[in-house]
Design a protein around this motif. Structure first.
Motif, PDB file in Angstrom:
ATOM      1  N   VAL A   1       0.880  -1.157   0.000  1.00  0.00           N
ATOM      2  CA  VAL A   1       0.000   0.000   0.000  1.00  0.00           C
ATOM      3  C   VAL A   1       0.921   1.210   0.000  1.00  0.00           C
ATOM      4  O   VAL A   1       1.835   1.298   0.823  1.00  0.00           O
ATOM      5  CB  VAL A   1      -0.923   0.028   1.240  1.00  0.00           C
ATOM      6  N   VAL A   2       0.692   2.116  -0.926  1.00  0.00           N
ATOM      7  CA  VAL A   2       1.480   3.339  -1.009  1.00  0.00           C
ATOM      8  C   VAL A   2       0.546   4.502  -0.730  1.00  0.00           C
ATOM      9  O   VAL A   2      -0.485   4.643  -1.381  1.00  0.00           O
ATOM     10  CB  VAL A   2       2.137   3.497  -2.399  1.00  0.00           C
ATOM     11  N   GLN A   3       0.901   5.298   0.250  1.00  0.00           N
ATOM     12  CA  GLN A   3       0.109   6.474   0.606  1.00  0.00           C
ATOM     13  C   GLN A   3       0.977   7.701   0.367  1.00  0.00           C
ATOM     14  O   GLN A   3       2.058   7.831   0.948  1.00  0.00           O
ATOM     15  CB  GLN A   3      -0.316   6.406   2.071  1.00  0.00           C
ATOM     16  N   LEU A   4       0.514   8.583  -0.505  1.00  0.00           N
ATOM     17  CA  LEU A   4       1.268   9.794  -0.816  1.00  0.00           C
ATOM     18  C   LEU A   4       0.911  10.913   0.146  1.00  0.00           C
ATOM     19  O   LEU A   4      -0.247  11.043   0.546  1.00  0.00           O
ATOM     20  CB  LEU A   4       0.992  10.240  -2.256  1.00  0.00           C
ATOM     21  N   ARG A   5       1.913  11.702   0.502  1.00  0.00           N
ATOM     22  CA  ARG A   5       1.676  12.862   1.364  1.00  0.00           C
ATOM     23  C   ARG A   5       0.849  13.898   0.615  1.00  0.00           C
ATOM     24  O   ARG A   5       0.818  13.922  -0.622  1.00  0.00           O
ATOM     25  CB  ARG A   5       3.011  13.486   1.777  1.00  0.00           C
ATOM     26  N   GLY A   6       0.207  14.762   1.370  1.00  0.00           N
ATOM     27  CA  GLY A   6      -0.606  15.812   0.766  1.00  0.00           C
ATOM     28  C   GLY A   6       0.210  16.771  -0.085  1.00  0.00           C
ATOM     29  O   GLY A   6      -0.301  17.344  -1.048  1.00  0.00           O
ATOM     30  N   ASP A   7       1.489  16.947   0.259  1.00  0.00           N
ATOM     31  CA  ASP A   7       2.313  17.882  -0.500  1.00  0.00           C
ATOM     32  C   ASP A   7       3.103  17.197  -1.624  1.00  0.00           C
ATOM     33  O   ASP A   7       3.926  17.832  -2.268  1.00  0.00           O
ATOM     34  CB  ASP A   7       3.270  18.642   0.427  1.00  0.00           C
ATOM     35  N   ALA A   8       2.858  15.911  -1.867  1.00  0.00           N
ATOM     36  CA  ALA A   8       3.503  15.235  -2.997  1.00  0.00           C
ATOM     37  C   ALA A   8       2.976  15.854  -4.284  1.00  0.00           C
ATOM     38  O   ALA A   8       1.795  16.159  -4.400  1.00  0.00           O
ATOM     39  CB  ALA A   8       3.207  13.741  -2.962  1.00  0.00           C
ATOM     40  N   ASP A   9       3.864  16.059  -5.229  1.00  0.00           N
ATOM     41  CA  ASP A   9       3.488  16.683  -6.501  1.00  0.00           C
ATOM     42  C   ASP A   9       3.987  15.784  -7.626  1.00  0.00           C
ATOM     43  O   ASP A   9       5.132  15.906  -8.064  1.00  0.00           O
ATOM     44  CB  ASP A   9       4.092  18.089  -6.597  1.00  0.00           C
ATOM     45  N   LEU A  10       3.143  14.878  -8.062  1.00  0.00           N
ATOM     46  CA  LEU A  10       3.543  13.919  -9.082  1.00  0.00           C
ATOM     47  C   LEU A  10       3.912  14.592 -10.391  1.00  0.00           C
ATOM     48  O   LEU A  10       4.782  14.104 -11.109  1.00  0.00           O
ATOM     49  CB  LEU A  10       2.432  12.892  -9.304  1.00  0.00           C
ATOM     50  N   ALA A  11       3.291  15.704 -10.707  1.00  0.00           N
ATOM     51  CA  ALA A  11       3.602  16.414 -11.944  1.00  0.00           C
ATOM     52  C   ALA A  11       5.056  16.886 -11.950  1.00  0.00           C
ATOM     53  O   ALA A  11       5.701  16.908 -12.993  1.00  0.00           O
ATOM     54  CB  ALA A  11       2.666  17.605 -12.134  1.00  0.00           C
ATOM     55  N   ARG A  12       5.574  17.226 -10.775  1.00  0.00           N
ATOM     56  CA  ARG A  12       6.972  17.672 -10.652  1.00  0.00           C
ATOM     57  C   ARG A  12       7.909  16.529 -10.282  1.00  0.00           C
ATOM     58  O   ARG A  12       9.109  16.730 -10.148  1.00  0.00           O
ATOM     59  CB  ARG A  12       7.095  18.766  -9.582  1.00  0.00           C
ATOM     60  N   GLY A  13       7.360  15.356 -10.051  1.00  0.00           N
ATOM     61  CA  GLY A  13       8.185  14.223  -9.664  1.00  0.00           C
ATOM     62  C   GLY A  13       8.505  14.197  -8.182  1.00  0.00           C
ATOM     63  O   GLY A  13       9.391  13.471  -7.760  1.00  0.00           O
ATOM     64  N   ALA A  14       7.803  14.999  -7.377  1.00  0.00           N
ATOM     65  CA  ALA A  14       8.015  15.024  -5.931  1.00  0.00           C
ATOM     66  C   ALA A  14       7.148  13.941  -5.291  1.00  0.00           C
ATOM     67  O   ALA A  14       5.984  14.159  -4.986  1.00  0.00           O
ATOM     68  CB  ALA A  14       7.671  16.399  -5.365  1.00  0.00           C
ATOM     69  N   VAL A  15       7.721  12.763  -5.142  1.00  0.00           N
ATOM     70  CA  VAL A  15       6.998  11.611  -4.619  1.00  0.00           C
ATOM     71  C   VAL A  15       7.417  11.420  -3.169  1.00  0.00           C
ATOM     72  O   VAL A  15       8.565  11.100  -2.886  1.00  0.00           O
ATOM     73  CB  VAL A  15       7.319  10.345  -5.450  1.00  0.00           C
ATOM     74  N   ARG A  16       6.501  11.627  -2.248  1.00  0.00           N
ATOM     75  CA  ARG A  16       6.776  11.514  -0.817  1.00  0.00           C
ATOM     76  C   ARG A  16       5.602  10.816  -0.166  1.00  0.00           C
ATOM     77  O   ARG A  16       4.457  11.032  -0.541  1.00  0.00           O
ATOM     78  CB  ARG A  16       6.919  12.904  -0.199  1.00  0.00           C
ATOM     79  N   GLY A  17       5.901   9.973   0.831  1.00  0.00           N
ATOM     80  CA  GLY A  17       4.796   9.318   1.513  1.00  0.00           C
ATOM     81  C   GLY A  17       5.229   8.145   2.356  1.00  0.00           C
ATOM     82  O   GLY A  17       6.323   8.120   2.907  1.00  0.00           O
ATOM     83  N   ARG A  18       4.355   7.157   2.412  1.00  0.00           N
ATOM     84  CA  ARG A  18       4.537   5.979   3.262  1.00  0.00           C
ATOM     85  C   ARG A  18       4.211   4.749   2.435  1.00  0.00           C
ATOM     86  O   ARG A  18       3.268   4.752   1.637  1.00  0.00           O
ATOM     87  CB  ARG A  18       3.582   6.077   4.452  1.00  0.00           C
ATOM     88  N   VAL A  19       4.981   3.698   2.629  1.00  0.00           N
ATOM     89  CA  VAL A  19       4.733   2.429   1.943  1.00  0.00           C
ATOM     90  C   VAL A  19       4.660   1.335   2.996  1.00  0.00           C
ATOM     91  O   VAL A  19       5.409   1.343   3.969  1.00  0.00           O
ATOM     92  CB  VAL A  19       5.825   2.121   0.882  1.00  0.00           C
ATOM     93  N   GLU A  20       3.711   0.416   2.814  1.00  0.00           N
ATOM     94  CA  GLU A  20       3.556  -0.696   3.746  1.00  0.00           C
ATOM     95  C   GLU A  20       3.488  -2.002   2.973  1.00  0.00           C
ATOM     96  O   GLU A  20       2.721  -2.125   2.014  1.00  0.00           O
ATOM     97  CB  GLU A  20       2.287  -0.528   4.577  1.00  0.00           C
ATOM     98  N   HIS A  21       4.306  -2.964   3.401  1.00  0.00           N
ATOM     99  CA  HIS A  21       4.292  -4.296   2.815  1.00  0.00           C
ATOM    100  C   HIS A  21       3.153  -5.062   3.472  1.00  0.00           C
ATOM    101  O   HIS A  21       3.124  -5.229   4.686  1.00  0.00           O
ATOM    102  CB  HIS A  21       5.640  -4.982   3.068  1.00  0.00           C
TER     103      HIS A  21
END
Length: 95
Positions: A23-43
């Motif tokens: 499960v990948v959860q992106l932060r609210g300030d992640a900006d995929l258009a700019r390639g700013a990928v930030r968040g949490r991943v859970e196996h």
């Protein structure tokens, strides 16, 4: 809820093993258009979770959870020294 633009396709369970589910959860300030990928991943199988600040970190977290060794990066090329400046020899140097 709006309809997806592409229909869902049936995929065999063998193609998507549960031990490779995340499960990948992106932060609210992640900006995929700019390639700013930030968040949490859970196996999903182990419950191991990690925060990531880039796509490279996300992939590294997944590799670690799956016990996959990443491919070794190509060695960094050493800088090439510029060739010594060549100039014609002066009359004095020729004698």
């Amino acid at each position: 809820m709006t309809k997806p633009t592409r229909p869902f396709h049936r995929v065999s369970r063998a193609a998507l093993p549960a031990e490779r589910a995340f499960v990948v959860q992106l932060r609210g300030d992640a900006d995929l258009a700019r390639g700013a990928v930030r968040g949490r991943v859970e196996h999903m199988q182990s419950g191991a979770a990690a925060l990531f600040e880039s796509l490279d970190q996300l992939v590294a977290c997944m590799q670690e959870a799956l016990g996959v060794r990443p491919h070794r990066a190509a060695p960094t090329p050493r800088p090439v020294r510029p060739a010594a400046a060549t100039r014609p020899a002066t009359q004095k140097e020729r004698t």
